[in-house]
Structure formats: C-alpha cells, structure tokens
Motif scaffolding. Structure first.
Motif, PDB file in Angstrom:
ATOM      1  N   CYS A  12     -57.534 -36.470  74.076  1.00  0.00           N
ATOM      2  CA  CYS A  12     -57.395 -35.115  73.548  1.00  0.00           C
ATOM      3  C   CYS A  12     -56.271 -35.000  72.519  1.00  0.00           C
ATOM      4  CB  CYS A  12     -57.166 -34.125  74.694  1.00  0.00           C
ATOM      5  SG  CYS A  12     -55.894 -34.646  75.853  1.00  0.00           S
ATOM      6  N   ARG A  60     -58.057 -39.146  90.133  1.00  0.00           N
ATOM      7  CA  ARG A  60     -58.836 -38.964  91.355  1.00  0.00           C
ATOM      8  C   ARG A  60     -60.308 -39.254  91.058  1.00  0.00           C
ATOM      9  NH1 ARG A  60     -55.482 -34.836  90.619  1.00  0.00           N
ATOM     10  NH2 ARG A  60     -57.140 -33.451  89.930  1.00  0.00           N
ATOM     11  N   TYR A 119     -64.784 -37.506  83.689  1.00  0.00           N
ATOM     12  CA  TYR A 119     -64.285 -37.873  82.361  1.00  0.00           C
ATOM     13  C   TYR A 119     -65.116 -39.001  81.767  1.00  0.00           C
ATOM     14  CZ  TYR A 119     -59.956 -35.106  82.348  1.00  0.00           C
ATOM     15  OH  TYR A 119     -59.049 -34.086  82.317  1.00  0.00           O
ATOM     16  N   LEU A 178     -48.806 -29.037  75.179  1.00  0.00           N
ATOM     17  CA  LEU A 178     -49.653 -30.188  75.516  1.00  0.00           C
ATOM     18  C   LEU A 178     -50.527 -30.586  74.331  1.00  0.00           C
ATOM     19  CD1 LEU A 178     -48.839 -29.058  78.362  1.00  0.00           C
ATOM     20  CD2 LEU A 178     -50.969 -29.997  79.172  1.00  0.00           C
ATOM     21  N   ASN A 190     -38.016 -23.547  89.493  1.00  0.00           N
ATOM     22  CA  ASN A 190     -38.731 -23.670  88.222  1.00  0.00           C
ATOM     23  C   ASN A 190     -40.190 -24.020  88.526  1.00  0.00           C
ATOM     24  OD1 ASN A 190     -39.142 -23.624  85.510  1.00  0.00           O
ATOM     25  ND2 ASN A 190     -38.336 -25.681  85.122  1.00  0.00           N
ATOM     26  N   TYR A 191     -41.052 -23.676  87.585  1.00  0.00           N
ATOM     27  CA  TYR A 191     -42.473 -23.930  87.794  1.00  0.00           C
ATOM     28  C   TYR A 191     -43.130 -24.199  86.446  1.00  0.00           C
ATOM     29  CZ  TYR A 191     -47.396 -22.663  88.340  1.00  0.00           C
ATOM     30  OH  TYR A 191     -48.766 -22.666  88.292  1.00  0.00           O
ATOM     31  N   THR A 192     -43.890 -25.274  86.347  1.00  0.00           N
ATOM     32  CA  THR A 192     -44.661 -25.521  85.123  1.00  0.00           C
ATOM     33  C   THR A 192     -46.091 -25.860  85.521  1.00  0.00           C
ATOM     34  OG1 THR A 192     -44.005 -27.852  85.112  1.00  0.00           O
ATOM     35  CG2 THR A 192     -42.739 -26.368  83.714  1.00  0.00           C
ATOM     36  N   GLU A 193     -46.994 -25.651  84.598  1.00  0.00           N
ATOM     37  CA  GLU A 193     -48.385 -25.978  84.896  1.00  0.00           C
ATOM     38  C   GLU A 193     -49.026 -26.617  83.681  1.00  0.00           C
ATOM     39  OE1 GLU A 193     -49.705 -22.079  86.032  1.00  0.00           O
ATOM     40  OE2 GLU A 193     -50.166 -21.539  83.973  1.00  0.00           O
ATOM     41  N   GLU A 194     -49.971 -27.482  83.961  1.00  0.00           N
ATOM     42  CA  GLU A 194     -50.643 -28.198  82.876  1.00  0.00           C
ATOM     43  C   GLU A 194     -52.137 -28.169  83.091  1.00  0.00           C
ATOM     44  OE1 GLU A 194     -49.490 -32.233  82.132  1.00  0.00           O
ATOM     45  OE2 GLU A 194     -47.454 -31.818  82.818  1.00  0.00           O
ATOM     46  N   PRO A 195     -52.869 -27.748  82.088  1.00  0.00           N
ATOM     47  CA  PRO A 195     -54.321 -27.910  82.202  1.00  0.00           C
ATOM     48  C   PRO A 195     -54.645 -29.379  81.972  1.00  0.00           C
ATOM     49  CG  PRO A 195     -53.737 -26.992  80.073  1.00  0.00           C
ATOM     50  CD  PRO A 195     -52.456 -27.168  80.826  1.00  0.00           C
ATOM     51  N   SER A 196     -55.726 -29.867  82.527  1.00  0.00           N
ATOM     52  CA  SER A 196     -56.120 -31.237  82.219  1.00  0.00           C
ATOM     53  C   SER A 196     -56.886 -31.198  80.905  1.00  0.00           C
ATOM     54  CB  SER A 196     -56.980 -31.804  83.333  1.00  0.00           C
ATOM     55  OG  SER A 196     -58.140 -31.033  83.474  1.00  0.00           O
ATOM     56  N   CYS A 197     -57.228 -32.376  80.395  1.00  0.00           N
ATOM     57  CA  CYS A 197     -57.906 -32.445  79.091  1.00  0.00           C
ATOM     58  C   CYS A 197     -59.104 -31.508  79.042  1.00  0.00           C
ATOM     59  CB  CYS A 197     -58.392 -33.855  78.826  1.00  0.00           C
ATOM     60  SG  CYS A 197     -57.194 -34.886  78.014  1.00  0.00           S
ATOM     61  N   PHE A 205     -60.743 -30.117  82.290  1.00  0.00           N
ATOM     62  CA  PHE A 205     -61.151 -29.498  83.547  1.00  0.00           C
ATOM     63  C   PHE A 205     -60.555 -28.121  83.722  1.00  0.00           C
ATOM     64  CE2 PHE A 205     -62.309 -33.745  84.536  1.00  0.00           C
ATOM     65  CZ  PHE A 205     -63.393 -33.588  85.376  1.00  0.00           C
ATOM     66  N   GLU A 206     -61.260 -27.331  84.489  1.00  0.00           N
ATOM     67  CA  GLU A 206     -60.688 -26.046  84.860  1.00  0.00           C
ATOM     68  C   GLU A 206     -59.692 -26.318  85.983  1.00  0.00           C
ATOM     69  OE1 GLU A 206     -63.736 -23.234  85.651  1.00  0.00           O
ATOM     70  OE2 GLU A 206     -64.538 -23.407  83.632  1.00  0.00           O
ATOM     71  N   ASP A 263     -52.802 -28.627  86.982  1.00  0.00           N
ATOM     72  CA  ASP A 263     -51.847 -29.439  87.720  1.00  0.00           C
ATOM     73  C   ASP A 263     -50.529 -28.661  87.664  1.00  0.00           C
ATOM     74  OD1 ASP A 263     -53.663 -31.474  88.170  1.00  0.00           O
ATOM     75  OD2 ASP A 263     -53.177 -32.479  86.293  1.00  0.00           O
ATOM     76  N   THR A 305     -46.341 -28.078  88.791  1.00  0.00           N
ATOM     77  CA  THR A 305     -45.099 -28.723  89.225  1.00  0.00           C
ATOM     78  C   THR A 305     -44.115 -27.650  89.672  1.00  0.00           C
ATOM     79  OG1 THR A 305     -45.437 -30.500  87.624  1.00  0.00           O
ATOM     80  CG2 THR A 305     -43.230 -30.297  88.550  1.00  0.00           C
ATOM     81  N   TYR A 322     -38.943 -32.154  93.368  1.00  0.00           N
ATOM     82  CA  TYR A 322     -40.105 -31.630  92.648  1.00  0.00           C
ATOM     83  C   TYR A 322     -41.348 -31.879  93.499  1.00  0.00           C
ATOM     84  CZ  TYR A 322     -37.328 -31.625  88.323  1.00  0.00           C
ATOM     85  OH  TYR A 322     -36.383 -31.393  87.363  1.00  0.00           O
ATOM     86  N   TYR A 362     -52.523 -30.679  92.730  1.00  0.00           N
ATOM     87  CA  TYR A 362     -53.718 -30.806  91.886  1.00  0.00           C
ATOM     88  C   TYR A 362     -54.784 -29.841  92.401  1.00  0.00           C
ATOM     89  CZ  TYR A 362     -56.159 -33.512  95.536  1.00  0.00           C
ATOM     90  OH  TYR A 362     -56.779 -33.911  96.686  1.00  0.00           O
ATOM     91  N   PRO A 363     -55.647 -29.383  91.485  1.00  0.00           N
ATOM     92  CA  PRO A 363     -56.680 -28.446  91.928  1.00  0.00           C
ATOM     93  C   PRO A 363     -57.848 -29.169  92.578  1.00  0.00           C
ATOM     94  CG  PRO A 363     -56.841 -28.789  89.555  1.00  0.00           C
ATOM     95  CD  PRO A 363     -55.703 -29.634  90.044  1.00  0.00           C
TER      96      PRO A 363
END
Lengths: 351, 167
Positions: A56, A121, A128, A295, B65-72, B74-75, B78, B80, B87, B91-92
């Motif tokens: 990506c 996973r 993917y 990102l 603190n809190y951060t979040e990341e979408p995957s490439c 997927f809905e 992830d 943290t 820490y 994962y969803p």
C-alpha cells in the motif's frame, strides 16, 4: 446421440459452475478495492517506463498522473495490499512478459516479512494473498507466486486447487451475497488510475507510533533471496532497480532495517532512497497530506511525493519525457481526465 | 477416453465442493492455551494473549495514550494502548478485539516470574534457563500460541514482550 447428450449436459454443468463462481467470488468494488488492483494492469500494459512494485505504500503514495504531467514519465503501480517480496518478484516477472520498463521501483517495507507464515494471522494473510493473486492472469509466474505465498500447511492441504477453481474457496459466500455480487458478476469498474488508488480524506498525524522492539532485526533468508532475484531479474533485462522506503510513518521502519538496505544497495550498485528522511524537502504536511494519521498519503500528499521523486527518476535515472510522443500523450491525457474526474468526485463527497 | 476425462473432471469438482465444507477462520474464543508464565498481571488484572480485550481494557481504565491503525485493506483497527509501564496491542476479530501483544515500557512492571527491564542476564537465566537463549541476546519462552521474549543488552534486560504467535 448418447454422446452428444452427455457433452451438452457436461457443457451446461461447467457453464453453471462458471456462473456460480462468477457470482460468489469477491468483487472488491465498494470495499477492499485493493483487491481489484492486480487485474487492472493488463488493460494498461505496455509503454510504461517506470513500474512500481510493493504494498500500500506504493499504490497510495505516488500519483502517476503527476509524474506524467510534471516530467512526462509514464508509469504503472503494480501494487497490492500487503504485497510480499515474493509476490512483488513474480508480479514483476509477469510484467516483463508484457513490457520492459527503464526503471523498477521497489518499496522495501515488504522485507520485514520473511515467510508466508510470518505475514500475519492466517485468515488475514490468506485474504491478502487472494487480493493480490486472484485477479492475476494465469501464467507460470502466477503459479509460482501462489506456491511462494502458501505456508507448508496450505501446500499439504492442496490449497492450490482453490486458486485454480476459486469456487472451491468462496462457495460458502452464498449467504453473504450483496447487490454488488450480481451487478459485477461479469464485469468490473476500474478503481485505480494506473494502479494508483486515490484517497481524499484528511486525518492528521497525532502521536508517534510505537512498536514492540524486535529480538532480531536481521532480514530473513527468504526475503533476501527474493531481493537478490529481483536485482538479478532487473539486471538481466537492463532495468535500473531503485529501492525506496515510501513516506509512511507506520509501520515503523527501524534504523537497523534502513542500514541493511543501505548496505545492500551499496553492495549491488543500486539507488536507495529513504523518503522518510526527505519528508520536509518533499513538502509533506502530516496535518493535511495523510488520510489516516500518517500511515498513507492522501492525493495531495501523493502528488507531492510524485513531484519530488519524479525529479530523481528524470534527472538521475534518465527516464525519458514522453510528452512529445503523440500516441502516448493522447492516452495519458485520457488517464489524466479520469484522474481529475475521480478527484473532483471525491472532493465533492468530502464536502 | 475424452468422455471419461470430462466426467472425471466434473465428478472431481462436485466431490471437492461437497467435501470442503468451509474452513472456519474465525478467531478462537479461548485465550490461546497460554500458560501462567505468559499471562501478564497489572494492578490485579490478568492479561492473556488472544484474550477478549474488552473486559481487560475496561478493568485497566483510561490508557495514558492510545493509537490505532487500519490495516492495508481490512475493516477494523489494530489498536495500541499505553498504560504507563507497558503497551498492549489488540487486533480485530469476528468476536471483537483480542489481545495481540504486550511489551514493557519501563521497570515498573514485571513478568509472572519477576523479570523486569534492567534485571541481570543471570536472573533471566535463573528464571528461564540458559536453554531459552535464542540468538545472541534474546531469551524466549513459548507456550501454546504465545511467546514471551526477553532481550538482554550489555548484561541487562532491555526489553520484555509477549506476542501471539502467527507463524
């Protein structure tokens, strides 16, 4: 007579299976659009002087239209979601059966994954793989890409059959079918512009991303094997391979990884650019040029990244300006039109 | 001969379709079968890898603190969470967010065996044995679907992490 009946019955049965398969496979039109990217290449194969390969961080971070408009560079992004280096290699191998670019650009983040099992996973990894491989045309490269993408367990379970006959994989989607599955049963819309998947939103970067320290930062044997193969393949075809780390703030690109790639590039006479180190020079504003807090870049960031990187492709790699070539210019003017229509439409959605 | 081949292909496809009743890829409801050594406890809250994150997050309270990341593609995100000393990432899954990893940020927290950042290499080897050394500087303890990794630098623990094994 008996034989004719049998053949007709068999043909009807196969046609029915093909229709059912067309219905149940994911279409990737409204969600997970990345899954449509691999298959979109074939209509655009040929006359691309630069081919990007990677995840990506290539298909969302560089605008081919900007490369064209600013430098007359023709390019295609053969990117896909979480594309691994073995997939990049085989996609490149396949690409070279259609055309020979001047430059191949590989985003090195994929080096973090050494084996299929290490990519995540199982359910996510498999999804993917499907997004990258299902719409790839059949060839030895596709066969090898699938083999390389499967874990030992998947090979033992003969999962290859599910790639040959996707119906075997997706037949249980029958109760999840939506209108999209029927509308796009036999056709697809184009989601990208030469492999670039446009994103418009703005979500500013807020906090530094932290990741768990690693016990060992060395790249794995398998990923290095495919990097070597990519280098050799480019060399054999007289193509300049450029390694980049695209400007994305997460996943973390560790200094130890950067050092290994720098060393590899030096040993192999390759150009390596860590664009994270040039964010200011590129002009990326992490408050406005990212749609997901750093990102990936949105279209404004992707245009900046292409503008900056295009100068290197043009000046240092000698990628030619094709704007004086009437046929090519005509095709790219059409692509630019599509690009700006898409941009306008997304801008209106954002308002 | 050709007739037989056509029939064989059709029968093979039909049989395969009938026989592959959909491999379930849902995340397990269990905590992954990890043993006590791989369960991290903070302020009385037990955090096991692959456990349902909702109850844990609620028990731990507001993160620092809190951060979040979408995957490439997927809905789901992830996530943290930072709770001062450590820490935690999730994962969803189809069954809600689940614990994916935990790592220590400072020496205010320790493993079930009492290992914390700054401890000596000798103490690590007393706890986990010299056999657990993997590579030059890491000690790993694997159980079920989880792995505890202790990294030692210059004779002292520099990192402690728990991670769900996916490979």
């Amino acid at each position: 007579m008996k034989n004719i009946k049998l053949y007709i019955t068999a043909a009807l049965f196969i046609a029915l299976l093909a229709a059912v398969q067309a219905l149940v496979v994911p279409k990737y039109m409204s969600s997970s659009r990345e899954g449509a990217l691999t298959g979109e290449y074939y209509a655009n194969a040929g006359d691309n002087d630069v081919i990007f390969i990677g995840d990506c961080e290539v298909y969302e971070n560089f605008s081919p239209i900007t490369l064209w408009e600013e430098y007359g560079i023709t390019s295609y992004i053969r990117g896909s979601a979480q594309q691994t280096i073995w997939q990049s290699y085989y996609l490149l191998e396949e690409t070279l059966s259609y055309e020979t670019p001047e430059v191949v650009v590989f985003n090195v983040l994929a080096m973090k994954y050494d084996t299929p099992a290490s990519t995540g996973r199982p359910e996510q990894r498999e999804a993917y793989n499907r997004m990258t491989l299902d719409t790839m045309r059949w060839s030895k490269s596709k066969w090898d890409a699938i083999r390389a993408s499967m874990t030992d367990d998947e090979r033992e379970r003969e999962s290859m059959f599910t790639y040959i006959f996707p119906l075997l994989r997706y037949h249980d989607r029958w109760d999840q079918l939506t209108r999209e599955d029927f509308v796009y049963m036999f056709r697809r819309d184009t989601v990208s512009v030469n492999g670039y998947l446009m994103q418009m939103g703005v979500v500013p970067y807020a906090d530094e991303y932290v990741e768990m320290p690693l016990a060992d930062y060395s790249f794995g044997e398998n990923s290095l094997y495919y990097l070597d193969k990519t280098t050799d393949l480019c060399r054999e075809h007289g193509i300049e391979l450029v390694l980049i780390k695209a400007p994305s703030l997460s996943p973390v690109w560790w200094d130890e990884w950067d050092e290994q790639i720098s060393d590899y590039a030096e040993e192999n006479g390759l150009m390596y650019i860590n664009m994270l180190e040039h964010s200011d020079e590129i002009g990326i504003d992490w408050n406005t040029d990212t749609y997901d807090a750093g990102l990936h870049l949105n279209v404004y960031g992707a245009e900046k990244a292409a503008r900056w990187f295009g100068a290197i492709l043009s000046d240092e790699c000698g990628v030619p300006d094709r704007r004086d070539d009437g046929n090519i210019a005509e095709k790219w003017d059409e692509k630019a039109k599509t690009y700006y229509e898409q941009k306008r439409s997304l801008e209106n959605e954002e308002k | 001969m050709r007739k037989n081949s056509v029939l064989l292909v059709i029968i093979a496809m039909a049989l395969t379709l009938a026989g592959c009743g959909g491999e379930s890829s849902d995340a397990s409801d269990s905590a992954g079968g990890t043993d006590d050594a791989l369960v991290f406890t903070y302020d009385g809250t037990e955090i096991a890898l692959d456990a349902d994150a909702e109850g844990i997050i609620s028990a731990l309270g507001e993160p620092k603190n809190y951060t979040e990341e979408p995957s490439c593609a997927f809905e789901g995100l992830d996530k943290t969470y930072y709770y001062g000393g450590f820490y935690m990432t999730t994962y969803p899954s189809d069954n809600g967010d689940r614990v994916y990893s935990i790592w220590f940020a400072d020496d205010s927290v320790q493993t079930a065996d009492g290992i914390k950042i700054g401890d000596s290499q000798e103490k690590v080897e007393e706890c986990y044995g010299a056999d657990s050394a993997s590579g030059e500087s890491a000690y790993t303890l694997t159980s079920g679907e989880g792995r505890l990794t202790v990294i030692v630098e210059d004779g002292a623990v520099s990192s402690v992490s728990y991670e769900l094994i996916v490979d």
